[in-house]
Design an enzyme around this catalytic site. Structure first.
Site, mmCIF file in Angstrom:
data_model
loop_
_atom_site.group_PDB
_atom_site.id
_atom_site.type_symbol
_atom_site.label_atom_id
_atom_site.label_comp_id
_atom_site.label_asym_id
_atom_site.label_seq_id
_atom_site.Cartn_x
_atom_site.Cartn_y
_atom_site.Cartn_z
ATOM 1 N N HIS A 190 41.543 26.625 73.814
ATOM 2 C CA HIS A 190 42.828 26.286 73.212
ATOM 3 C C HIS A 190 42.888 24.760 73.102
ATOM 4 O O HIS A 190 42.999 24.067 74.118
ATOM 5 C CB HIS A 190 43.983 26.826 74.044
ATOM 6 C CG HIS A 190 44.087 28.319 74.019
ATOM 7 N ND1 HIS A 190 44.588 29.062 75.071
ATOM 8 C CD2 HIS A 190 43.745 29.217 73.049
ATOM 9 C CE1 HIS A 190 44.542 30.349 74.748
ATOM 10 N NE2 HIS A 190 44.035 30.466 73.540
ATOM 11 N N GLU A 217 44.074 27.862 85.474
ATOM 12 C CA GLU A 217 45.181 27.200 84.787
ATOM 13 C C GLU A 217 45.613 25.965 85.578
ATOM 14 O O GLU A 217 45.581 25.960 86.804
ATOM 15 C CB GLU A 217 46.381 28.145 84.665
ATOM 16 C CG GLU A 217 46.132 29.397 83.844
ATOM 17 C CD GLU A 217 46.383 29.183 82.351
ATOM 18 O OE1 GLU A 217 46.667 28.032 81.951
ATOM 19 O OE2 GLU A 217 46.295 30.173 81.598
#
Length: 501
Positions: free
Chosen positions: A235, A406
């Site tokens: 991403h 994350e």
């Protein structure tokens, strides 16, 4: 060429608040766009701001003049995909000294945001090239009636040096060119345990790099080799992932005794930028052709998703090689609504495998004060079926573990702390170093550490360079005077009428 923009506000439908100009029409970045007051026809003056996002990883699709001190900013959607509007990255020049402004970013595609929790944009300038976060008290996040009651992020800023160009971004940028310079500098060191190769090319022919870090002399041909595979930036707007990834690399190629032991016993394969086109273009989530690559692991196309296709082929090939054991796949991301670092894992029927999967996050929590075990979770959400974690978790054997790592776009909370600590480029990299260090514990290699002192990682023990001065008095960011800022905001009907989130 500098050009003037249409200074009148776009026509709005009274009943719906819909803008007839519509952000769907935003297909390119502003290019040296001078914004002057309505009806002004004279020569450009200082204070007629010039906006630009026509540079690598830039994103700003439109600027609307509201008043001399207020501007509406529109994020350009990802290329070929209007759904995603989060990342922004632009410059402002031709400022007037002591000029105060309010910028409203008006078309976020997400409603939930860390802006509700104190996050703020980052800024640097020509004379102060080190990125800094704006003071949180100068940032507002609220529903705006003039923009279909969408959420708007407004920030107040005071320009202080007329000759400077000011650079604002959603988070610390980490560009494709920066990665290429970094990898080239590693290559020039001619490290015997580091190999860089081109695994493939993106749609726009950008390089897909693969790093292999291991001490080949120490690995016996008869002994099964442990393999750890790490990827980042699938991403493109999740730039913190690149800092974490560089932290992993910096530590593994360093002379730290723990790094030397790891190179002797483990093969690390790292793809630091899985979506180079998206990063270059300033997209938030998608590739050049509008694909969220982290939903296409099941059947990637060699022409539409070439970087993903190349990585998947390599992983499948390695998983079938009897001479090696692919034990870890970790995909690094950044999270827009949660704090700390944390992990997502998979769900298994076998309870022993469930327990073994939890070992690495627990060890990482001991090594990294910003890693949250309570935020770590294991799921089999249907919408995540095409992710690397889910697909490879089903493909690889039961000795392999696949995680999404994350890290917050904003901050972390340490044990016992009462206030969040905003992440910096350095603390993102420190998390990466701690991820690498944790493999020593996982593989129970601590007994090989020769030194009697602590094996925790100091930033001085790995190669890290930063630019910009941190000397007192050289900060670009100062708190806008509270009273003056309040007066500015009171003059702005659109801000005083909002319902704060």
């Amino acid at each position: 060429m500098e050009r003037k923009m249409e200074v009148e506000s776009p026509a709005r439908d009274v009943e719906t608040g819909a803008e007839t100009a519509g952000e769907d029409a935003l297909v390119g970045n502003v290019n040296k766009l001078m914004v002057s007051p309505p009806g002004y026809a004279g020569a450009p003056r200082k204070g007629h701001l010039v906006f630009d996002a026509c540079f690598e990883s830039g994103n700003l699709g439109r600027v609307d003049y509201i008043s001399d001190f207020e501007f509406d900013l529109f994020i350009r959607p990802d290329t070929c995909n209007p759904r995603f509007r989060v990342w922004f990255n632009f410059t402002v020049e031709n400022v007037r000294e002591t000029q105060r402004v309010i910028f409203n970013v008006v078309n976020f595609s997400k409603t939930k945001s860390l802006y509700r929790d104190g996050m703020s944009p980052v800024v640097k300038s020509t004379s102060r090239p080190k990125w800094q976060r704006l003071p949180a008290k100068n940032v507002y996040y609220y529903r705006c009636p003039d923009h279909r009651r969408n959420y708007v992020m407004s920030f107040a800023f005071c320009f202080d040096r007329e000759d400077d160009t000011y650079h604002f971004a959603y988070c610390y940028p980490y560009t494709y060119s920066r990665l290429q310079h970094y990898l080239a500098s590693l290559e020039r060191r001619n490290l015997p345990y580091l190999q860089r190769e081109q695994l493939g090319l993106s749609v726009q022919q950008r390089q897909l790099d693969l790093l292999t870090i291991t001490n080949t002399d120490h690995l016996s041909p008869e002994k099964e080799k442990k393999l750890v595979f790490l990827t980042a930036r699938v991403h493109p707007g999740e730039s913190p992932a690149s800092f974490v990834c560089q932290g992993v690399i910096d530590f593994l190629v360093s002379q730290h005794p723990v790094a030397q032991i790891l190179r002797d016993h483990v093969i690390f394969k790292i793809v630091p930028m899985l979506n180079p086109d998206g990063v270059y273009l300033g997209n938030y989530r998608c590739s050049l052709m509008g694909f969220d690559l982290n939903r296409h692991w099941q059947d990637p196309s060699p022409w539409a998703h070439p970087t993903l296709h190349a990585v998947k082929q390599l992983i499948v090939q390695m998983s079938q090689d009897p001479r090696g054991s692919l034990e870890f796949y970790i995909d690094v991301h950044a999270h827009s609504t949660m704090l700390n670092g944390f992990m997502y894992g998979n769900v298994f029927e076998n309870e022993e495998r469930v327990q073994r999967q939890a070992v690495f996050p627990r060890l990482l929590c001991q090594n990294a004060p910003d890693f949250s075990l309570s935020n770590t979770s294991f799921n089999r959400d249907v919408v995540k079926a095409g992710t690397g974690r889910r697909f490879l978790g089903g493909l690889l054997d039961d000795t392999s573990y696949c995680y999404t790592l994350e890290v917050s776009f904003y901050s972390y909370m340490t044990a016992g702390s009462t206030a969040p600590v905003p992440y910096t480029e350095e603390t993102y990299m420190k998390l990466g170093r701690n991820v690498a260090r944790t493999f020593l514990d996982y593989y129970k290699l601590n007994y090989l550490v020769k030194c009697k002192g602590p094996t925790h990682i100091q930033s001085s023990e790995v190669t890290f360079r930063t630019s910009g001065s941190s000397a007192k008095g050289n900060s670009i960011v100062t708190d806008t005077d509270t009273e003056e800022r309040s007066q500015n905001i009171r003059q702005t009907d659109r801000l005083t009428q909002t319902e704060h989130a």
